[in-house]
Design a protein around this motif. Structure first.
Motif, mmCIF file in Angstrom:
data_model
loop_
_atom_site.group_PDB
_atom_site.id
_atom_site.type_symbol
_atom_site.label_atom_id
_atom_site.label_comp_id
_atom_site.label_asym_id
_atom_site.label_seq_id
_atom_site.Cartn_x
_atom_site.Cartn_y
_atom_site.Cartn_z
ATOM 1 N N PRO A 120 -3.957 11.422 -5.134
ATOM 2 C CA PRO A 120 -4.734 11.057 -4.317
ATOM 3 C C PRO A 120 -5.369 12.516 -3.428
ATOM 4 C CG PRO A 120 -2.681 10.123 -3.534
ATOM 5 C CD PRO A 120 -2.727 10.649 -5.007
ATOM 6 N N HIS A 121 -6.308 12.281 -2.434
ATOM 7 C CA HIS A 121 -6.507 13.627 -1.778
ATOM 8 C C HIS A 121 -5.413 14.322 -1.269
ATOM 9 C CE1 HIS A 121 -11.166 12.217 -2.052
ATOM 10 N NE2 HIS A 121 -10.486 11.144 -1.478
ATOM 11 N N ILE A 122 -5.112 13.192 -0.342
ATOM 12 C CA ILE A 122 -3.897 13.769 0.380
ATOM 13 C C ILE A 122 -2.863 14.664 -0.069
ATOM 14 C CG2 ILE A 122 -4.127 12.291 2.679
ATOM 15 C CD1 ILE A 122 -1.701 10.714 1.369
ATOM 16 N N THR A 136 -7.275 6.524 -9.528
ATOM 17 C CA THR A 136 -8.320 5.935 -8.459
ATOM 18 C C THR A 136 -9.397 5.291 -9.282
ATOM 19 O OG1 THR A 136 -7.761 7.816 -6.937
ATOM 20 C CG2 THR A 136 -9.438 6.335 -6.483
ATOM 21 N N THR A 211 -12.191 0.305 -3.516
ATOM 22 C CA THR A 211 -11.605 1.233 -4.453
ATOM 23 C C THR A 211 -10.187 0.801 -4.615
ATOM 24 O OG1 THR A 211 -12.848 2.674 -3.278
ATOM 25 C CG2 THR A 211 -11.024 3.709 -4.496
ATOM 26 N N HIS A 213 -6.448 2.264 -5.794
ATOM 27 C CA HIS A 213 -5.727 3.412 -6.250
ATOM 28 C C HIS A 213 -4.369 3.042 -6.611
ATOM 29 C CE1 HIS A 213 -4.468 7.494 -6.063
ATOM 30 N NE2 HIS A 213 -3.460 7.067 -5.856
ATOM 31 N N MET A 229 4.798 9.349 -1.851
ATOM 32 C CA MET A 229 3.359 9.760 -1.393
ATOM 33 C C MET A 229 3.555 10.256 0.206
ATOM 34 S SD MET A 229 -0.043 7.479 -1.075
ATOM 35 C CE MET A 229 -0.284 7.249 -2.746
ATOM 36 N N HIS A 232 0.909 9.106 5.872
ATOM 37 C CA HIS A 232 -0.557 9.205 5.890
ATOM 38 C C HIS A 232 -0.765 7.894 6.580
ATOM 39 C CE1 HIS A 232 -0.372 7.020 2.295
ATOM 40 N NE2 HIS A 232 -1.290 6.351 2.778
ATOM 41 N N THR A 233 -1.869 7.754 7.258
ATOM 42 C CA THR A 233 -2.507 6.478 7.345
ATOM 43 C C THR A 233 -3.667 6.245 6.690
ATOM 44 O OG1 THR A 233 -4.071 7.295 9.094
ATOM 45 C CG2 THR A 233 -1.951 6.369 10.192
ATOM 46 N N ASP A 234 -4.151 4.936 6.301
ATOM 47 C CA ASP A 234 -5.249 4.582 5.540
ATOM 48 C C ASP A 234 -6.562 4.770 6.077
ATOM 49 O OD1 ASP A 234 -3.439 4.239 3.345
ATOM 50 O OD2 ASP A 234 -3.664 2.025 3.468
ATOM 51 N N SER A 235 -7.558 5.398 5.494
ATOM 52 C CA SER A 235 -8.764 5.620 6.679
ATOM 53 C C SER A 235 -9.612 4.689 6.565
ATOM 54 C CB SER A 235 -9.301 7.170 5.808
ATOM 55 O OG SER A 235 -9.906 6.861 4.605
ATOM 56 N N HIS A 304 -8.228 -0.722 -1.528
ATOM 57 C CA HIS A 304 -8.839 -0.231 -0.215
ATOM 58 C C HIS A 304 -10.261 -1.036 0.158
ATOM 59 C CE1 HIS A 304 -5.976 3.105 0.341
ATOM 60 N NE2 HIS A 304 -5.773 3.177 -0.892
ATOM 61 N N TRP A 332 -17.374 6.896 7.211
ATOM 62 C CA TRP A 332 -16.100 7.197 6.459
ATOM 63 C C TRP A 332 -16.184 8.647 5.793
ATOM 64 C CZ3 TRP A 332 -14.027 3.019 2.541
ATOM 65 C CH2 TRP A 332 -12.684 3.027 2.177
ATOM 66 N N ILE A 336 -13.250 11.423 6.486
ATOM 67 C CA ILE A 336 -12.456 12.057 5.454
ATOM 68 C C ILE A 336 -12.269 13.605 5.752
ATOM 69 C CG2 ILE A 336 -12.126 12.684 3.023
ATOM 70 C CD1 ILE A 336 -11.387 9.742 3.345
ATOM 71 N N ARG A 339 -10.098 14.172 8.668
ATOM 72 C CA ARG A 339 -8.687 13.978 8.311
ATOM 73 C C ARG A 339 -8.169 15.040 7.642
ATOM 74 N NH1 ARG A 339 -6.554 9.274 5.062
ATOM 75 N NH2 ARG A 339 -7.681 10.355 3.391
HETATM 76 C C1 LIG Z 1 -11.179 4.337 -0.691
HETATM 77 C C2 LIG Z 1 -10.231 5.492 -0.402
HETATM 78 C C3 LIG Z 1 -9.396 5.524 0.258
HETATM 79 C C4 LIG Z 1 -8.417 6.753 -0.155
HETATM 80 C C5 LIG Z 1 -9.556 7.606 -0.334
HETATM 81 C C6 LIG Z 1 -10.367 6.925 -1.159
HETATM 82 O O1 LIG Z 1 -11.951 7.381 -1.270
HETATM 83 C C7 LIG Z 1 -9.667 6.838 -2.414
HETATM 84 C C8 LIG Z 1 -8.189 6.944 -2.496
HETATM 85 C C9 LIG Z 1 -7.564 6.288 -1.245
HETATM 86 C C10 LIG Z 1 -6.394 6.882 -0.957
HETATM 87 C C11 LIG Z 1 -5.011 6.381 -2.078
HETATM 88 C C12 LIG Z 1 -3.811 7.235 -1.549
HETATM 89 C C13 LIG Z 1 -3.633 7.543 -0.028
HETATM 90 C C14 LIG Z 1 -4.960 7.840 0.703
HETATM 91 C C15 LIG Z 1 -4.912 8.398 2.099
HETATM 92 C C16 LIG Z 1 -5.538 8.872 -0.286
HETATM 93 O O2 LIG Z 1 -5.454 10.247 -0.281
HETATM 94 O O3 LIG Z 1 -6.386 8.330 -1.234
HETATM 95 C C17 LIG Z 1 -5.889 6.848 0.273
HETATM 96 C C18 LIG Z 1 -7.686 7.263 1.011
HETATM 97 C C19 LIG Z 1 -7.444 6.717 2.396
HETATM 98 O O4 LIG Z 1 -7.260 5.783 2.632
HETATM 99 O O5 LIG Z 1 -8.122 7.526 3.091
#
Ligand SMILES: C=C1C[C@]23C[C@@]1(O)CC[C@H]2[C@@]12CCC[C@@](C)(C(=O)O1)[C@H]2[C@@H]3C(=O)O
Ligand SMILES: O=C(O)CCC(=O)C(=O)O
Ligand SMILES: [Fe+2]
Length: 375
Positions: A120-122, A136, A211, A213, A229, A232-235, A304, A332, A336, A339
């Motif tokens: 994931p992004h984080i 994802t 989405t 994951h 992992m 984080h908080t979910d966004s 999500h 959103w 991101i 964040r």
């Molecule tokens: C819908 C989404 C929430 C997410 C970013 C995304 O576009 C797809 C991946 C999601 C996820 C999953 C793992 C933890 C998280 C923080 C991440 O980096 O990717 C979440 C994202 C989120 O809640 O911001």
């Protein structure tokens, strides 16, 4: 082709072979993971017990309100999803991640792309790699997406797609019911929702933007030094997490600072940052992370839900009442980006979009706003 961060860490073969690892290499070794104690969050854990909401209970909306205000997380029971389906989802995901790396790499997520195999992004915001693999997916493009892994569209492909689509169908129905409970918890009745444009849009569009994951956390020879992992908080608005029988999710709680282990089995609901904004801070998102263990690989699925990426999210008029909006309007997509900046500075993205940062109180009980990402 750029590789996902964890896969690029080993220059010898361009991916890290978790199965062969006899120790945790420097690239995957995290400092300070156990700076705060870890406590059990099971039903008998007193004030550490993660709240449970039974959807069948006539007073479920009250329980949702309390849990969303005080924890930002709860365990959902009475949702009606058969445990047999959840077991098939878990087995299907484990089977997909067990495929040879080159087969999964055919679906590698490309820079700037939302879907595909990769972390994931984080994960890319930290210098250390996590002990995990990810994928994802959008339910809307699931079959096309998974053809990248299984170009022959054979039996395994068809079976996995069927299972994940059935999971999505059932989760979507639960999400719709939970949305009604959330709105009731906020004191918004059905007619009000229909009458107010913002609320109507939220309810109508939320399940279109799902989405999923998928997370795979291999067994780890030294679990105290590795992390599945990042904290984080979910966004988005809210997330369901299915973590089957192997525990691993931990919630950060204040007063005293500690990690609370979420018991396995039930569906977890996490409030996301955009829901905190929408409710003007009444419902709180919660910092969480996933740890790994020595004896069992672990699967989780995060489902999500949130608004379309460019829809403006602002505190609801009803939530602001006679007070002031605590957050500025964000989409959103914009959030991101904020964040990512917050990760770079160790700050809080919610605070960065807050309209009155000085009003926040960082001390006190576990429901309080946390202005830095906990280590
Ligand atoms: C819908 C989404 C929430 C997410 C970013 C995304 O576009 C797809 C991946 C999601 C996820 C999953 C793992 C933890 C998280 C923080 C991440 O980096 O990717 C979440 C994202 C989120 O809640 O911001
Ligand atoms: O695997 C877990 O328990 C956590 C997953 C998670 O937080 C996520 O995917 O957003
Ligand atoms: Fe999460």
């Amino acid at each position: 082709m750029s590789a996902p961060s964890q896969l690029s860490k080993d220059p010898r073969n361009n991916y890290f072979d978790f199965g062969a690892a006899r120790q945790v290499p420097e690239t995957h070794m995290w400092e300070g993971l156990y700076e705060h104690p870890v406590v059990d969050g099971g039903v008998r854990a007193g004030e550490d017990a993660v709240p449970v909401v039974d959807m069948q209970d006539p007073r479920a909306a009250e329980a949702v309100a309390r849990a969303s205000e005080q924890w930002g997380v709860f365990l959902l029971e009475g949702h009606g999803i058969p445990s047999e389906l959840l077991a098939r989802v878990e087995a299907g995901i484990a089977g997909m991640f067990a495929l040879p790396t080159p087969e999964k790499m055919r679906a590698e997520r490309q820079d700037g792309e939302p879907y595909g195999y990769g972390l994931p992004h984080i994960a890319s915001y930290s210098s250390k790699a996590t002990w995990s693999e990810g994928y994802t997916l959008s339910p809307a493009s699931l079959r096309a997406e998974l053809r990248r892994v299984w170009p022959d569209a054979g039996e395994d492909y068809r079976h996995f797609c069927d299972v994940m689509e059935e999971f999505h169908r059932q989760m979507r129905a639960v999400a719709d019911k939970l949305t009604v409970l959330f709105l009731a918890a906020l004191g918004l009745a059905g007619e009000q929702i229909a009458a107010v444009e913002a609320e109507r849009k939220i309810v109508e569009t939320m399940s279109e933007t799902v989405t999923m994951h998928l997370n795979w956390y291999p067994k780890c020879p030294d679990p105290k030094r590795a992390l599945g992992m990042t904290t984080h908080t979910d966004s988005g608005f809210f997330t369901f997490v299915m973590q089957s029988h192997v525990p691993g999710m931990q919630l950060f709680r204040r007063g005293p600072d500690r990690w609370v282990g979420v018991p396995p089995g039930a569906l977890i609901v996490n409030i996301g940052d955009l829901f905190q904004i929408l409710t003007n801070g009444r419902f709180r998102s919660a910092y969480h992370r996933a740890v790994v263990n020595r004896d069992n690989a672990r699967v989780s699925v995060a489902y999500h839900l949130g608004p379309p990426a460019d829809v403006k999210v602002a505190p609801l008029r009803e939530a602001v009442g006679a007070g002031k909006p605590a957050y500025r309007t964000v989409t959103w997509r914009e959030y991101i980006v904020v964040r990512k900046e917050a990760f770079a500075t160790g700050g809080s993205a919610l605070e960065m979009v807050s309209l009155s940062p000085d009003d926040h109180d960082d001390e006190g009980d576990g429901a309080d706003h946390i202005s830095e990402i906990p280590s």
